[in-house]
Write a protein that holds these residues in place. Sequence first.
Motif, short mmCIF file in Angstrom:
data_model
loop_
_atom_site.label_atom_id
_atom_site.label_comp_id
_atom_site.label_asym_id
_atom_site.label_seq_id
_atom_site.Cartn_x
_atom_site.Cartn_y
_atom_site.Cartn_z
N LYS A 34 0.81 -1.22 0.00
CA LYS A 34 0.00 0.00 0.00
C LYS A 34 0.84 1.28 0.00
O LYS A 34 0.56 2.21 -0.77
CB LYS A 34 -0.96 0.00 1.19
CG LYS A 34 -2.18 -0.88 1.01
CD LYS A 34 -3.12 -0.72 2.20
CE LYS A 34 -4.37 -1.55 2.03
NZ LYS A 34 -5.30 -1.38 3.17
N THR A 38 0.39 4.07 -2.98
CA THR A 38 -0.09 5.42 -2.71
C THR A 38 0.99 6.46 -3.03
O THR A 38 0.68 7.56 -3.48
CB THR A 38 -0.53 5.55 -1.23
OG1 THR A 38 0.55 5.14 -0.37
CG2 THR A 38 -1.74 4.68 -0.96
N GLU A 48 -3.62 12.37 -2.93
CA GLU A 48 -3.58 11.16 -2.14
C GLU A 48 -4.56 10.10 -2.66
O GLU A 48 -5.72 10.40 -2.94
CB GLU A 48 -3.92 11.46 -0.68
CG GLU A 48 -2.89 12.34 0.03
CD GLU A 48 -1.56 11.63 0.21
OE1 GLU A 48 -1.55 10.38 0.31
OE2 GLU A 48 -0.53 12.33 0.26
N THR A 50 -6.22 6.63 -1.35
CA THR A 50 -6.42 5.86 -0.13
C THR A 50 -6.99 4.49 -0.46
O THR A 50 -7.89 4.37 -1.28
CB THR A 50 -7.37 6.59 0.84
OG1 THR A 50 -8.62 6.86 0.18
CG2 THR A 50 -6.78 7.91 1.29
N GLY A 52 -8.63 1.82 1.67
CA GLY A 52 -9.15 1.55 3.00
C GLY A 52 -9.26 0.08 3.35
O GLY A 52 -9.10 -0.31 4.50
N LYS A 82 -13.04 14.36 -1.67
CA LYS A 82 -12.72 13.25 -2.55
C LYS A 82 -13.25 13.49 -3.96
O LYS A 82 -14.42 13.81 -4.15
CB LYS A 82 -13.33 11.95 -2.02
CG LYS A 82 -12.81 11.52 -0.65
CD LYS A 82 -11.38 11.05 -0.70
CE LYS A 82 -10.94 10.50 0.66
NZ LYS A 82 -9.53 10.09 0.65
#
Length: 226
Positions: A34, A38, A48, A50, A52, A82
């Motif tokens: 991850k 990212t 960014e 993300t 989750g 977002k």
Amino acid sequence: MRWKWIIAGFCGVIVVLIIAVYVILSTYDFNSLKPQITKAARDATGRELTLGGDIRLKIGLTPSLMVKNVGFQNAPWGSRPKMATIKRFEVQVALVPLIFGNIELKRLILVEPDILIETNRSGKSNLEFETQKKAISEKPKEETAQKKEMKLPALFVNEFRISKGELTYRDGRSGKTMVVALDSLTANASGLESPVKWRLKAAYNGEPLEAEGTIGPLAALTVGAR
């Protein structure tokens, strides 16, 4: 008879290697990737990404990768934090084409994507990424020429599917907003030279919309991009 033992031993080694690779891939923690994923997104766009949920891999002749709760940051001036969120992202890759340097996605699925495309009052789009533009402007001319000569691997998608998604376009100058609420969108093609059959069931600004048709083939659509 010795050659039979040699062949048998060779086949045994291959089987053991296959089992070893399967065990390694099955037990590997892909969530450890991850930070690299990212970071690559941030370096390319300045925003960014993300992830989750857990990154899960299913092993097979067509391995699939699935991740839940994906988010991508909007522009600093955007109307919400977002730019895009996806409840579940899934991709299934065919192994054999990779041997020949081609990428064939057997299936690409987006579940409940919520995507916002917008402009500000000056007409600037949230699809403009400052870091990417800066990197391109700083590249020497010789390096840029070499990059143009590079050939990207062929990419083909057998099945593309969106379920329960929403696409919003907001015009910052006029203040108008257009919303497409997708119930389902599917597109299928058996090969790069085959036509693409698609079907759409949605609502545009609250009005029901259903459509289907055929486009392509993809080879004709991408010939100018190569």
